[in-house]
Design an enzyme around this catalytic site. Structure first.
Site, short mmCIF file in Angstrom:
data_model
loop_
_atom_site.label_atom_id
_atom_site.label_comp_id
_atom_site.label_asym_id
_atom_site.label_seq_id
_atom_site.Cartn_x
_atom_site.Cartn_y
_atom_site.Cartn_z
N HIS A 16 0.83 -1.21 0.00
CA HIS A 16 0.00 0.00 0.00
C HIS A 16 0.87 1.27 0.00
CE1 HIS A 16 -3.86 -2.13 0.86
NE2 HIS A 16 -3.06 -2.98 1.45
N ASN A 55 -10.32 -2.79 2.54
CA ASN A 55 -10.00 -2.85 1.11
C ASN A 55 -11.28 -2.65 0.29
OD1 ASN A 55 -7.24 -3.33 1.29
ND2 ASN A 55 -7.43 -5.55 1.09
N TYR A 96 0.65 -4.01 12.23
CA TYR A 96 0.50 -2.58 11.93
C TYR A 96 1.25 -1.72 12.93
CZ TYR A 96 -2.68 -3.88 8.24
OH TYR A 96 -3.18 -4.42 7.10
FE1 HDE Z 1 -2.46 -4.81 5.50
N1 HDE Z 1 -0.68 -4.00 5.98
N2 HDE Z 1 -1.82 -6.61 6.14
N3 HDE Z 1 -4.20 -5.69 4.88
N4 HDE Z 1 -3.12 -3.06 4.85
C1 HDE Z 1 -0.31 -2.73 5.80
O1 HDE Z 1 0.77 -1.40 7.38
C2 HDE Z 1 -0.73 -6.81 6.90
C3 HDE Z 1 -4.54 -7.00 5.01
C4 HDE Z 1 -4.38 -2.77 4.43
O2 HDE Z 1 -3.25 3.45 3.92
C5 HDE Z 1 1.01 -2.40 6.43
O3 HDE Z 1 1.02 0.83 7.61
C6 HDE Z 1 -0.66 -8.20 7.30
C7 HDE Z 1 -5.94 -7.19 4.82
C8 HDE Z 1 -4.45 -1.39 4.05
O4 HDE Z 1 -1.64 3.37 5.40
C9 HDE Z 1 1.41 -3.70 7.13
C10 HDE Z 1 -1.74 -8.80 6.72
C11 HDE Z 1 -6.44 -5.95 4.54
C12 HDE Z 1 -3.19 -0.86 4.29
C13 HDE Z 1 0.26 -4.61 6.75
C14 HDE Z 1 -2.46 -7.80 6.01
C15 HDE Z 1 -5.33 -5.03 4.58
C16 HDE Z 1 -2.38 -1.94 4.79
C17 HDE Z 1 2.03 -1.81 5.53
C18 HDE Z 1 -2.11 -10.27 6.76
C19 HDE Z 1 -7.87 -5.56 4.20
C20 HDE Z 1 -2.72 0.55 4.01
C21 HDE Z 1 2.11 -0.35 5.89
C22 HDE Z 1 -2.58 -10.71 7.97
C23 HDE Z 1 -8.80 -5.82 5.24
C24 HDE Z 1 -2.97 1.47 5.16
C25 HDE Z 1 1.27 -0.19 7.02
C26 HDE Z 1 -2.59 2.88 4.81
C27 HDE Z 1 -1.05 -1.79 5.17
C28 HDE Z 1 0.20 -5.86 7.22
C29 HDE Z 1 -3.63 -8.09 5.25
C30 HDE Z 1 -5.51 -3.64 4.32
C31 HDE Z 1 2.76 -4.26 6.73
C32 HDE Z 1 0.41 -8.84 8.16
C33 HDE Z 1 -6.71 -8.51 4.92
C34 HDE Z 1 -5.66 -0.65 3.51
O5 HDE Z 1 1.48 -3.54 8.50
#
Ligand code: HDE
Length: 715
Positions: free
Chosen positions: A87, A160, A374
């Site tokens: 993202h 999402n 996060y």
């Molecule tokens: Fe994320 N995800 N994610 N994700 N995600 C990040 O956090 C993570 C997942 C989502 O505009 C990171 O700040 C793991 C699902 C959005 O700043 C990180 C898993 C969904 C955003 C991270 C998921 C998301 C992130 C990278 C699996 C939808 C952007 C930078 C368990 C429900 C937020 C950050 C923004 C961002 C980890 C799966 C949505 C690395 C470990 C499912 C919208 O922390």
């Protein structure tokens, strides 16, 4: 006339002038002067010269003594922070949520119980795989991350635009992301999943198949952030005052309806305007047409969870709206642009763990993993546990009192002698009534690295999604799979994917196998649980079935030449404005054209800068001479032929017909999507028709791949 796109005024327009002074030794000092405050260093020292560093002699070495120069360069060297691992490319805006219907029966969260309550919020839209500088219209999931600054503290729904995810356990996330992003030896491809590593991983990960249907659908190439749904994805929990829990899934539904672009269009938009989505939102807010969404909830209890065909803790599954309706409880408007992109959009720190009293988690293994990830990622990116002190991350609706202290960049340390608790001095105390209470869940079981058998069905909802689409949307899913798998060099990976598709829909598998020219149809992939073939289709899953039937919020491109009929141009502009849509005038030169009544109309785009892919529909209003001139111009002809190929509605003046023929739209190709604008009264009819957004029946006639779709090889 309504404000048109791109009309944002600079916020501070004080102009500078340069003065050149001659110094005592005859040397030149060039100084920028003008209205505005005195330029200072970070220490507040006024700067006399910002054009020349301190040097020994006119042509001599620069001196370290120049503290202003050193401070300026030092700061510049450290401007970047690590981009998000996923993202990375995002665009954030402010807004307000208003509650219309109370959920007081289910939760104590004040944002969800005090009807009429207005809660400020910040939303960051994003793509997932691409780096920060990548283009907006990648085929990808879109992040829809929301931070509510509630009176009970900050609540983040880090969602999402697709309601399911690729994997069931957070431990697979690094593998998924590594496979999707650039391959490690070569550093490409950028912002695309069309490569071997991604499809290799997916072909070995059957749980991803439902998500694959979604990302191969047009949901992954949205026309605008404004026309996208958002989903909290996981089952969360609402908790009432007695500690009783109710499961909840969160939905954001765009008031303007859903809309996507075509893949061929997306590819071209990325070249024409890599900032297509952010510019669209920027323009809409600037023009005073801010987008709005309804906030809806699906509420259900343990009895439903136990009777549902799938596990409600499994993030690769939806609960169809037909089974548990989405109850709309309020809406939000996104109407505030950031003052500074870095300070807000780049530094905003979303954390799934940010919940408020009355809202809790479930055991979804993806959510549990995210709750660790996060917080951890914010420390890496923002460099300090004090990232909550950055204004965009600070709670706004409530006071903050605790004994956390110090650390890098601490802006908010406790005052006074006491910094521990319990203490005999005073200061903040726990509040058993208003404080956050975790849901008291009964848990027991064996400690083991296992996956519940209730997570084993990977194909049934993939099939349900596919069969819920209209014909043209199904074709697009087939096209996308063929496109992506054609970029895989390893033939075995293509075959493995088709083997999975056979468990989803035989016709889809055949279409893709035909499109790839596979020499034989592979056997179906072994399924951990036998797919359910007859889940009822859900209309809510189709974009076309949820189309707006109105041109509101959409954009018309009007191609005009010198001598074009002024009456038609004026009538068309009026009709666009009446429909609450916008337009751009596209001209051979940016200086504009002179219409047949002598009025000069400026161009917002020169033809090569305003290809038709940037518009939802186009009108081509030319004079006879204009048509002749433009008939030799490739960008002008592309304007028409692309609009035709992308199934768009095309309005035209009668003199434009020879030009259309030269652009490849021969008289025999004319269909009901090509609409003559012969008199001013035709303009409103044309715009009303544009409300259908696309003439999908045309697509089957202009695409060779449609053959594989219409007549796939038989097994
Ligand atoms: Fe994320 N995800 N994610 N994700 N995600 C990040 O956090 C993570 C997942 C989502 O505009 C990171 O700040 C793991 C699902 C959005 O700043 C990180 C898993 C969904 C955003 C991270 C998921 C998301 C992130 C990278 C699996 C939808 C952007 C930078 C368990 C429900 C937020 C950050 C923004 C961002 C980890 C799966 C949505 C690395 C470990 C499912 C919208 O922390």
């Amino acid at each position: 006339m309504a404000k048109q796109p791109g009309s944002n005024e600079p916020r501070d327009s004080a102009a500078a002038t340069f003065e050149t002074n001659v110094g005592a030794g005859g040397e030149l000092h060039q100084i920028a002067t003008g209205d505005g405050p005195t330029l200072t260093t970070q220490q507040g020292v006024a700067v006399a010269d910002d054009q020349n560093s301190l040097r020994l002699g006119e042509r001599g070495p620069t001196l370290l003594e120049d503290f202003h120069f050193r401070e300026k360069i030092f700061h510049f060297d450290h401007e970047r922070i690590p981009e998000r691992v996923v993202h990375a490319r995002g665009f954030g805006v402010h807004g307000t949520f208003t509650l219309d219907e109370s959920l007081a029966d289910y939760t104590t969260a004040r944002m969800l119980t005090e009807v009429g309550e207005k809660t400020p919020m910040f939303v960051r839209f994003s793509t997932v795989a691409g780096n920060k500088g990548s283009f907006d219209l990648a085929r990808d999931v879109r992040g829809f991350a929301v931070k509510f600054y509630t009176k009970d503290g900050n609540w983040d729904i880090v969602g999402n635009n697709i309601p399911v995810f690729f994997i069931q356990d957070a431990i697979k996330f690094p593998d998924l992301v590594h496979a999707a992003k650039q391959e490690p030896d070569r550093g490409f491809p950028q912002a695309q999943t069309a490569h071997d590593n991604f499809w290799d991983f997916i072909s070995l990960t059957p749980e991803a198949m439902h998500m694959i249907m979604w990302i191969m659908s047009d949901r992954a190439i949205p026309r605008s952030f404004r026309f996208m749904e958002g989903f909290g994805v996981h089952s969360f929990r609402l908790i009432d005052a007695a500690g009783k829990g109710t499961y909840v899934k969160f939905h954001f539904k765009p008031k303007l309806g859903l809309q996507s672009v075509m893949w061929n269009e997306a590819v071209k938009i990325n070249g024409a305007d890599p900032d297509f989505h952010r510019r669209d939102l920027w323009d809409a807010i600037n023009m005073g047409s801010p987008p709005a969404w309804d906030l809806g909830v699906q509420l259900f209890d343990d009895a439903f969870a136990d009777s549902f065909d799938f596990d409600i803790l499994d993030a690769t599954k939806i609960i169809p709206e037909e089974q548990v309706p989405v109850k709309i409880i309020g809406s939000f408007v996104l109407d505030g642009l950031v003052d500074n992109f870095f300070a807000e959009t780049e530094q905003v720190a979303f954390c799934t763990q940010n919940v408020v009293p009355g809202i809790g988690f479930t055991n979804d293994p993806l959510l549990q993993g995210r709750n660790f990830s996060y917080l951890d990622t914010q420390l890496k990116r923002l460099g300090s546990p004090n990232f909550t002190h950055i204004p965009i991350n600070q709670p706004r609706g409530c006071p903050i009192h605790n004994f956390q202290q110090d650390g890098h960049m601490a802006m908010r340390n406790p005052v006074g002698r006491v910094n521990y608790e319990p203490n005999s001095w005073g200061g903040p105390r726990e509040n058993p009534t208003a404080g956050y209470r975790h849901f008291a869940a009964e848990e027991n079981g064996r400690k083991a690295q296992v996956r519940s058998p209730s997570f084993a069905d990977h194909y049934s909802q993939a099939r349900q999604f596919f069969l819920s689409q209209t014909e043209i949307e199904r074709k697009h899913i087939g096209d996308a799979l063929v496109f992506e798998l054609s970029k895989c060099q390893r033939v075995d990976i293509r075959g493995k994917m088709v083997a999975h598709l056979r468990n989803i829909d035989e016709k889809l598998a055949l279409t893709v196998a035909t499109g790839l020219r596979l020499s034989s149809l592979p056997d179906p992939a072994p399924a951990a649980a036998a797919p359910i073939a007859d889940l009822p289709p859900s209309d809510a899953l189709s974009i076309v079935k949820r189309g707006p039937q109105s041109f509101e919020g959409r954009k018309l491109g009007i191609l005009v030449s010198d001598g074009a009929p002024a009456k038609l141009v004026t009538a068309l502009i009026k009709a666009v404005e009446k429909a609450k849509a916008v337009y751009e005038v596209v001209t051979p030169q940016i200086g504009g054209v002179e219409l047949d009544d002598g009025t000069v109309i400026e161009g917002q785009q020169k033809i090569d800068g305003g290809p038709s892919v940037l518009y939802d529909a186009v009108a081509i209003l030319l004079s006879a001479d204009g048509a002749t001139q433009l008939s030799i111009d490739k960008p002008a002809k592309d304007f028409a032929s692309d609009a035709f190929a992308h199934a768009k509605f095309i309005g035209y003046s009668s003199d434009a017909l020879p030009f259309l023929a030269k652009a490849g739209i021969a008289p025999e190709d004319m269909d009901e999507g090509l609409i003559a604008i012969g008199k001013p009264g035709d303009a409103a009819d044309f715009i009303a028709t544009c409300g259908q957004l696309r003439l999908w029946t045309r697509e089957l006639k202009v695409d060779l791949d449609a053959q594989a779709f219409l007549e796939p090889l038989s097994a």
